[in-house]
Design an enzyme around this catalytic site. Structure first.
Site, mmCIF file in Angstrom:
data_model
loop_
_atom_site.group_PDB
_atom_site.id
_atom_site.type_symbol
_atom_site.label_atom_id
_atom_site.label_comp_id
_atom_site.label_asym_id
_atom_site.label_seq_id
_atom_site.Cartn_x
_atom_site.Cartn_y
_atom_site.Cartn_z
ATOM 1 N N ASP A 1 -4.966 -2.140 9.141
ATOM 2 C CA ASP A 1 -5.444 -1.018 8.312
ATOM 3 C C ASP A 1 -6.867 -0.663 8.681
ATOM 4 O O ASP A 1 -7.274 0.494 8.572
ATOM 5 C CB ASP A 1 -5.337 -1.373 6.829
ATOM 6 C CG ASP A 1 -3.884 -1.367 6.393
ATOM 7 O OD1 ASP A 1 -3.224 -2.422 6.545
ATOM 8 O OD2 ASP A 1 -3.396 -0.301 5.982
ATOM 9 N N GLY B 1 1.335 2.629 5.061
ATOM 10 C CA GLY B 1 1.090 2.301 6.461
ATOM 11 C C GLY B 1 -0.072 3.177 6.929
ATOM 12 O O GLY B 1 -0.098 4.387 6.657
ATOM 13 N N CYS C 1 4.694 -7.532 7.117
ATOM 14 C CA CYS C 1 4.608 -6.173 6.592
ATOM 15 C C CYS C 1 5.398 -5.196 7.472
ATOM 16 O O CYS C 1 6.375 -5.591 8.120
ATOM 17 C CB CYS C 1 3.158 -5.742 6.405
ATOM 18 S SG CYS C 1 2.988 -4.323 5.277
ATOM 19 N N SER D 1 4.689 -2.139 10.199
ATOM 20 C CA SER D 1 3.716 -1.384 10.991
ATOM 21 C C SER D 1 4.446 -0.556 12.046
ATOM 22 O O SER D 1 5.240 -1.079 12.815
ATOM 23 C CB SER D 1 2.748 -2.365 11.660
ATOM 24 O OG SER D 1 2.214 -1.818 12.835
ATOM 25 N N ASN E 1 -5.494 -6.344 7.208
ATOM 26 C CA ASN E 1 -4.081 -5.957 7.193
ATOM 27 C C ASN E 1 -3.465 -6.490 5.902
ATOM 28 O O ASN E 1 -4.141 -7.121 5.076
ATOM 29 C CB ASN E 1 -3.379 -6.512 8.442
ATOM 30 C CG ASN E 1 -1.990 -5.928 8.644
ATOM 31 O OD1 ASN E 1 -1.807 -4.725 8.625
ATOM 32 N ND2 ASN E 1 -0.996 -6.778 8.824
ATOM 33 N N ARG F 1 -6.431 5.931 -1.088
ATOM 34 C CA ARG F 1 -6.286 4.540 -0.627
ATOM 35 C C ARG F 1 -7.631 4.093 -0.045
ATOM 36 O O ARG F 1 -8.145 4.749 0.855
ATOM 37 C CB ARG F 1 -5.201 4.411 0.466
ATOM 38 C CG ARG F 1 -3.773 4.796 0.094
ATOM 39 C CD ARG F 1 -3.083 3.859 -0.863
ATOM 40 N NE ARG F 1 -2.894 2.499 -0.447
ATOM 41 C CZ ARG F 1 -1.810 2.025 0.180
ATOM 42 N NH1 ARG F 1 -0.829 2.822 0.511
ATOM 43 N NH2 ARG F 1 -1.712 0.736 0.487
ATOM 44 N N LYS G 1 -8.325 3.276 13.783
ATOM 45 C CA LYS G 1 -8.352 2.252 12.730
ATOM 46 C C LYS G 1 -9.600 1.385 12.839
ATOM 47 O O LYS G 1 -9.750 0.417 12.093
ATOM 48 C CB LYS G 1 -7.092 1.407 12.803
ATOM 49 C CG LYS G 1 -5.861 2.223 12.410
ATOM 50 C CD LYS G 1 -4.612 1.443 12.513
ATOM 51 C CE LYS G 1 -3.424 2.302 12.140
ATOM 52 N NZ LYS G 1 -2.182 1.749 12.690
HETATM 53 C C1 RUB Z 1 0.824 -1.515 5.424
HETATM 54 C C2 RUB Z 1 0.208 -2.461 6.384
HETATM 55 C C3 RUB Z 1 0.459 -2.225 7.853
HETATM 56 C C4 RUB Z 1 -0.716 -1.428 8.437
HETATM 57 C C5 RUB Z 1 -0.431 -0.944 9.858
HETATM 58 O O1 RUB Z 1 0.388 -1.730 4.083
HETATM 59 O O2 RUB Z 1 -0.534 -3.354 6.040
HETATM 60 O O3 RUB Z 1 0.557 -3.435 8.546
HETATM 61 O O4 RUB Z 1 -0.985 -0.296 7.620
HETATM 62 O O5 RUB Z 1 0.685 -0.071 9.842
HETATM 63 P P1 RUB Z 1 0.902 -0.724 2.907
HETATM 64 P P2 RUB Z 1 0.841 1.128 10.904
HETATM 65 O O6 RUB Z 1 2.393 -0.791 2.910
HETATM 66 O O7 RUB Z 1 0.279 -1.250 1.664
HETATM 67 O O8 RUB Z 1 0.357 0.655 3.253
HETATM 68 O O9 RUB Z 1 0.878 0.476 12.266
HETATM 69 O O10 RUB Z 1 2.129 1.805 10.530
HETATM 70 O O11 RUB Z 1 -0.353 2.023 10.747
#
Ligand code: RUB
Length: 302
Positions: A186, A5, A117, A119, A196, A47, A222
Site C-alpha cells: 500500500d 487494493g 491478502c 494484490s 501492507n 483511505r 506506491k
Molecule cells: C489490500 C492490500 C494489498 C495492497 C496491494 O488491502 O493490502 O496487498 O493494496 O494491492 P485492502 P494491489 O483490501 O484493505 O485495500 O497490488 O492490488 O495494489
C-alpha cells in the site's frame, strides 16, 4: 471497501477527478481549480494508508496547476485534466503488467509461493509465470478479518494455478515448504519499509526466521514521498464489527482492528517495480528520481 487494493484505489481516484472535470459547472479557470481541489480533498480522506491515492491525485493536480499558470482557458484545463486522469489509469495498468513480466522471471519451476491478502500486482506476477509455462503452487493466507485471501485463491484457481487456502495462523506450519513469499504494498517508505495488509509483517518475520525469501511487487506510485522527510505512514484502524460482528457477550472488551502493518527492510529481499528490480534500500533513490531533492511537502490540494 467496494473499491480496495492500492492500485484500484488510485485508479478510482483518477476516475473521480475525471468525472469532476467533466461535470464541473465552473465558469472561470479559478472556479474550475477550486472544484478540482475540493474533489481532491474529498477523495483523499477516504483511505489513509495507500499512498497511491494522494500520488494519483498529485499527478493530475500538479499538471492542472502548471496548465493554469500558463494561462490556459477553462475548456483547455478541463480537456487536459480528463486526459491526465485517463493517462494515470493506463500507466497504472501498464505498470502492473510490466511488474508481472519482470516478477515472473523470479518464479522457478516447482516453487511453492506464499501470499497474503489480495494484490493485483502479485496476481499479475503469478499469472505471467504460469503463462510462461512454469509449474508452481501457491499458498494463500485467508487474511482476517476481511478475507481478501478468498479473492486471491479464486482468481488463481480461475487462471488454472494450483492454490491452497490456509488460515493466517498456519503460515509458520507451511513455511518450511515455501520457497518464496510474494506480497503487494500500500505504501513503500524511503527506508524500504513496506506497508501492507495486517499480518504481512508477521509472515515476513517468520519467513526471515525460516530463511525464506520475500519479494514485494509494487508500482512506483506506491512509494511515499512524505517519508523522505520523516513523515510516518498513517495506519488505518477499522471498525471492531469487522472482527466481532455481534458485540453481545463482548461488552467491556476493547477490540482493535488495524488494517495494515509495517514490514522492515531487513525482512525484504527485493521490490519489483515497473522500472525494474531494486533492493529495499534503493527505495529512496526511486523517490528522489520521481520527486527530486526539492520535494517540500507542500501539496497541490492545499
Ligand atoms: C489490500 C492490500 C494489498 C495492497 C496491494 O488491502 O493490502 O496487498 O493494496 O494491492 P485492502 P494491489 O483490501 O484493505 O485495500 O497490488 O492490488 O495494489
Amino acid at each position: 471497501m467496494d473499491i480496495r487494493g492500492a492500485a484500484e484505489i488510485a485508479q478510482y481516484a483518477s476516475l473521480g477527478m475525471k468525472t469532476e472535470a467533466e461535470k464541473s459547472i465552473a465558469t472561470t479557470p479559478q472556479g474550475f481549480m477550486d472544484d478540482m481541489k475540493e474533489t481532491a480533498r474529498f477523495l483523499l480522506i477516504t483511505r489513509p494508508t495507500a499512498v497511491s491515492l494522494p500520488n494519483a491525485i498529485r499527478y493530475i493536480l500538479s499538471r492542472l496547476m502548471s496548465d493554469n499558470e500558463k494561462g490556459m482557458g477553462i475548456e483547455g484545463l478541463r480537456r487536459n485534466t480528463i486526459s491526465n486522469s485517463e493517462r494515470f489509469i493506463s500507466l497504472s495498468n501498464a505498470a502492473i503488467q510490466t511488474i508481472g513480466e519482470i516478477g515472473a522471471r523470479r518464479i522457478k519451476e516447482g516453487d511453492i509461493i506464499m501470499t497474503h491478502c489480495n494484490s493485483r500486482c502479485v496476481i499479475s506476477v503469478l499469472i505471467e509465470a504460469y503463462k510462461g509455462g512454469k509449474h508452481f503452487s501457491v499458498i494463500a493466507c485467508e487474511t482476517r478479518p476481511r478475507l481478501q485471501g478468498h479473492l486471491t485463491a479464486k482468481a488463481l484457481r480461475d487462471a488454472g494455478i494450483d492454490v491452497t487456502l490456509i488460515v493466517d495462523s498456519a503460515a509458520r506450519y507451511f513455511l518450511d515448504d515455501v520457497k518464496k513469499v510474494v506480497i503487494g504494498a500500500d505504501s513503500v517508505a524511503a527506508n524500504g519499509a513496506v506497508i501492507n495488509k495486517i499480518g504481512t509483517s508477521t509472515i515476513a518475520a517468520l519467513a526471515h526466521e525460516a530463511r525464506v525469501r520475500l519479494m514485494v511487487a509494487a508500482e512506483t506510485y506506491k512509494f511515499h514521498p512524505g517519508t523522505m522527510h520523516g513523515e510516518l505512514v498513517e495506519i488505518e484502524e477499522r471498525d471492531a464489527t469487522e472482527i466481532i460482528p455481534d458485540m453481545r457477550g463482548f461488552e467491556g472488551i476493547r477490540i482493535r482492528n488495524p488494517a495494515f502493518d509495517i514490514t522492515p527492510p531487513e525482512y525484504i529481499d527485493l521490490i519489483v517495480t515497473e522500472l525494474g528490480i531494486i533492493p529495499p534500500q534503493a527505495a529512496v533513490l526511486v523517490l528522489k528520481e520521481q520527486y527530486g531533492w526539492e520535494f517540500s511537502g507542500k501539496e497541490p490540494w492545499e
